[in-house]
Design a protein around this motif. Structure first.
Motif: not given
Length: 264
Positions: A148-154, A179-193, A205-209
Motif C-alpha cells: 500500500v501507499d497513500k493512493s486510491d490504487y491501494a 515501506v516508510a521511514d517513520t511510524e507516522e508515514a506507515w500508518h498514514e498509508a496503511a490505515e485506510p486499507v 496483519g501489519e508489516t512495516h518495512l
C-alpha cells in the motif's frame, strides 16, 4: 467470477492452470490460445475459412497437450488469431473477465523489466486485474501481502481482496505492507486499507518495512509470502508503464506470484 487463462502449452501455462484449478470451484474459466496472425497475402491465397480451420487445429493441439492439468477445470477453450497481447486484452473485454491469469517469469529491473513479453503487453493495455504466476506454484492456505501507499490504487486493491476472499481459499492470511521511514508515514498509508479489512471482518496483519521500496518488498516476499498484491493505474503508453514505476519494479523483481489491481 469470470477468469481468462491465456495458454500456449508452455510450463508457464501449466503453472497458471494449476493455481486456478486449486483455487476455483465456482467460476467461469476460459482457456485462450492465440495463434500468430497470418499475413493478408496468405489469407488471400488460402481463403479465410482455411486459415480459421488451421487456427483451430493448432489451438486444439495446445489444449490437448494440457489435458493432464485442465481436467480439474470446467473450462471452455477458445482459439483466436492475432497479436498476442492485444488479442488477450480484447478477449478479456469481450467476456468481461473479472481476472486474467497468466504464467510468467520475472526479470530484474536492470534487464529491462521484461519488456517485450506477452505479460508485459497485457499489463500495459488492460484495466482488469492481472495475476502473474511464477515458476513455483503455491499450494494450500496462502500468505497474501498487500502493498500500500497513500493512493486510491491501494484501496482499490484492498477492495479486490475483500470482495473476492473466497478465491484465495480457506486459511489464507492477509497483511498490509508499506515501506516508510517513520511510524507516522506507515500508518498514514496503511490505515485506510486496514480499516477496509476491519469493516469486512477479515483479520489483517501489519508489516512495516524500511529501505528501497521495490527491493525491500521483493526480499520480504521471498521469505514470508506466497502472493503479492499491488495497486496500479492504467497506462496508455507501453513505455511509460514500465520505466521508473515502483509497482512495475515489484512486478518484475518478485519471485512469488503478483496480483496487479488496475484502477482508473
Amino acid at each position: 467470477m469470470r477468469i481468462l487463462l491465456p495458454v500456449d502449452g508452455s510450463d508457464h501455462s501449466r503453472h497458471a492452470i494449476r493455481f486456478v484449478a486449486d483455487r476455483v470451484e465456482h467460476a467461469t474459466v476460459e482457456l485462450l490460445n492465440v495463434q500468430h496472425k497470418v499475413p493478408e497475402a496468405i489469407i488471400d491465397l488460402l481463403g479465410l475459412e482455411s486459415v480459421r480451420n488451421a487456427y483451430q487445429e493448432e489451438g486444439q493441439k495446445v489444449f490437448d497437450s494440457l489435458k493432464d492439468v485442465t481436467e480439474a477445470l470446467d473450462a471452455k477453450g477458445v482459439v483466436l488469431g492475432g497479436e498476442l497481447g492485444p488479442t488477450i486484452v480484447q478477449e478479456a473485454d469481450r467476456m468481461d473477465a473479472d481476472l486474467i491469469v497468466m504464467g510468467s517469469h520475472g526479470r530484474s529491473a536492470v534487464s529491462g523489466l521484461f519488456l517485450g513479453s506477452v505479460s508485459a503487453q497485457v499489463l500495459s493495455r488492460t484495466e482488469r486485474p492481472l495475476l502473474l504466476i511464477r515458476d513455483t506454484v503455491p499450494t494450500g492456505p496462502l500468505r497474501v501481502g498487500l502493498c500500500v501507499d497513500k493512493s486510491d490504487y491501494a484501496r482499490a486493491a484492498g477492495e479486490l481482496l475483500v470482495n473476492n476472499q473466497e478465491f484465495f481459499g480457506e486459511g489464507t492470511t492477509f497483511e498490509v505492507i508499506n515501506v516508510a521511514d517513520t511510524e507516522e508515514a506507515w500508518h498514514e498509508a496503511a490505515e485506510p486499507v486496514l480499516t477496509l479489512f476491519a469493516e469486512a471482518g477479515i483479520p489483517c496483519g501489519e508489516t512495516h518495512l524500511k529501505g528501497h521500496v521495490g527491493d525491500a518488498i521483493c526480499e520480504y516476499a521471498a521469505e514470508h509470502l506466497d502472493l503479492l498484491v499491488i495497486g496500479s493505474h492504467g497506462y496508455d503508453n507501453f513505455r511509460s508503464a514500465f520505466l521508473g514505476s515502483t509497482a512495475m519494479r515489484i512486478v518484475a523483481g518478485s519471485g512469488v506470484p503478483v496480483l496487479i489491481s488496475k484502477a482508473h
